[in-house]
Design an enzyme around this catalytic site. Structure first.
Site, PDB file in Angstrom:
ATOM      1  N   ASP A  33      25.130 -58.548  31.924  1.00 48.28           N
ATOM      2  CA  ASP A  33      25.878 -58.680  30.679  1.00 48.28           C
ATOM      3  C   ASP A  33      24.976 -58.243  29.544  1.00 48.28           C
ATOM      4  OD1 ASP A  33      27.516 -59.327  28.613  1.00 48.28           O
ATOM      5  OD2 ASP A  33      27.219 -61.483  28.792  1.00 48.28           O
ATOM      6  N   LYS A  34      25.321 -57.159  28.853  1.00 47.55           N
ATOM      7  CA  LYS A  34      24.412 -56.656  27.814  1.00 47.55           C
ATOM      8  C   LYS A  34      24.606 -57.325  26.466  1.00 47.55           C
ATOM      9  CE  LYS A  34      27.188 -52.584  26.595  1.00 47.55           C
ATOM     10  NZ  LYS A  34      27.755 -53.188  25.392  1.00 47.55           N
TER      11      LYS A  34
END
Length: 356
Positions: A1-2
């Site tokens: 998850d950026k």
């Protein structure tokens, strides 16, 4: 998850296109975030906070002005949400979401305060602006509007999210955390392979990857359908045009013929490649891969199905990477019986230390 991990989770609107006053107002009202005067900023989900803060800077504070009469919540299939508001004795609907999806539901466009029919030329102009923002690594949202004399009896997507009037686009950026580059380097040294999995528009994902990596590896999106855009996007990112490779076309035709299946015209799309690329054979399917490269950067495109991707990687991609990098990684599996892992590690520690 950026988001919030690779990035600072501080979305900020930095670009706008369209009817700016209504764009700011609609984006703010079609959001669940609220503005906190004491904190001097919005409170809520980061993307919606960015929209509310943008509206306040543009002169619109939703506090006390939001008379919401109904809503159609966001979902990932529609890629949009809608809210309905009481304004001046009528009901105004604001719909915000993914530009491609919003634009597909618009038959009018707002220009200079007046609604005009949506034309192919205007649609292309909007899509070009969307691409310009996405290529700049921005997250892009679109806004559309509709007006009703009274609150519709049925408030759902099928009834209301159609025949809309396009208002505009906003482009947002979420700055990368400064420590990310060093963290990725440490992961690689430890033998961990970082990857980026994103829900962003493919243009945005490629733009971000190209800025941060020398080699981009993609899987999937090489098929014949209209949503298979990988080659098109990578070609544009590298300044190449797509050209037909006759040898690949003949291979695809022969594969269909051998299996006794009819080849439909859209399968020809799989024989188009970025000009000058290295074509990677796919003996297990109809989607050859390819490598698009410059002196400094390279993009490696492989099909998504594992039974096609894995053989292609082993036969074509791995040798290319070894040649490009100048070194070779090798591994050997040892099966140990009758000894505990601590004993084995102790006996092999000098060998292990020399290899890392």
């Amino acid at each position: 998850d950026k988001t919030g991990t690779l990035t600072q989770n501080k979305m900020t609107v930095v670009k706008e296109y369209g009817e700016k006053e209504l764009l700011a107002k609609g984006m703010s009202l079609c959001s669940d975030a609220t503005f906190d005067p004491e904190k001097g900023k919005a409170v809520g989900e980061p993307t919606e906070c960015a929209l509310v803060d943008y509206a306040v800077k543009s002169g619109f504070d939703k506090t006390g002005a939001d008379r919401r009469a109904g809503e159609i919540p966001f979902d990932s299939m529609r890629k949009m949400m809608s809210t309905l508001h009481e304004e001046g004795g009528k009901i105004v609907q604001y719909t915000k979401g993914a530009p491609d999806e919003i634009l597909a539901r618009c038959n009018r466009v707002l220009r200079g305060g007046d609604a005009s029919p949506m034309t192919d030329e205007i649609r292309k102009e909007i899509l070009a602006k969307n691409k310009e923002y996405a290529d700049g690594a921005l997250r892009v949202l679109a806004l559309a509007v509709a007006t009703y004399p009274s609150l519709p009896g049925k408030i759902d997507s099928e009834s209301l999210e159609k025949d809309l009037c396009f208002v505009g686009l906003v482009g947002m950026i979420d700055p990368v955390r400064p420590e990310v580059k060093d963290a990725i380097g440490i992961c690689r040294e430890a033998g961990i392979r970082p990857v980026m999995i994103t829900g962003d528009h493919i243009d945005t994902a490629v733009a971000i990857a190209k800025k941060r990596a020398d080699i981009i590896i993609t899987t999937g999106g090489l098929g014949p359908t209209c949503d298979d855009l990988t080659k098109q996007v990578l070609a544009e990112a590298f300044g190449k045009k797509l050209v037909l490779d006759e040898a690949s076309l003949e291979y695809i035709k022969a594969r269909f013929s051998k299996r006794g299946h009819e080849m439909t015209p859209n399968n020809v799309k799989q024989a188009y490649f970025p000009e000058g690329c290295i074509i990677l054979p796919n003996p297990n399917g109809t989607a050859p891969g390819c490598i698009v490269e410059t002196e400094a950067k390279a993009a490696i495109l492989m099909p998504g199905p594992p039974n096609e991707m894995v053989p292609m990687f082993e036969a074509s991609v791995l040798p290319y990477l070894e040649k490009r990098s100048g070194y070779m990684l090798k591994s050997k599996m040892l099966r140990i019986f009758g000894k505990g892992e601590s004993s084995v590690e102790y006996e092999l520690k000098d060998i292990m230390a020399s290899q890392t």
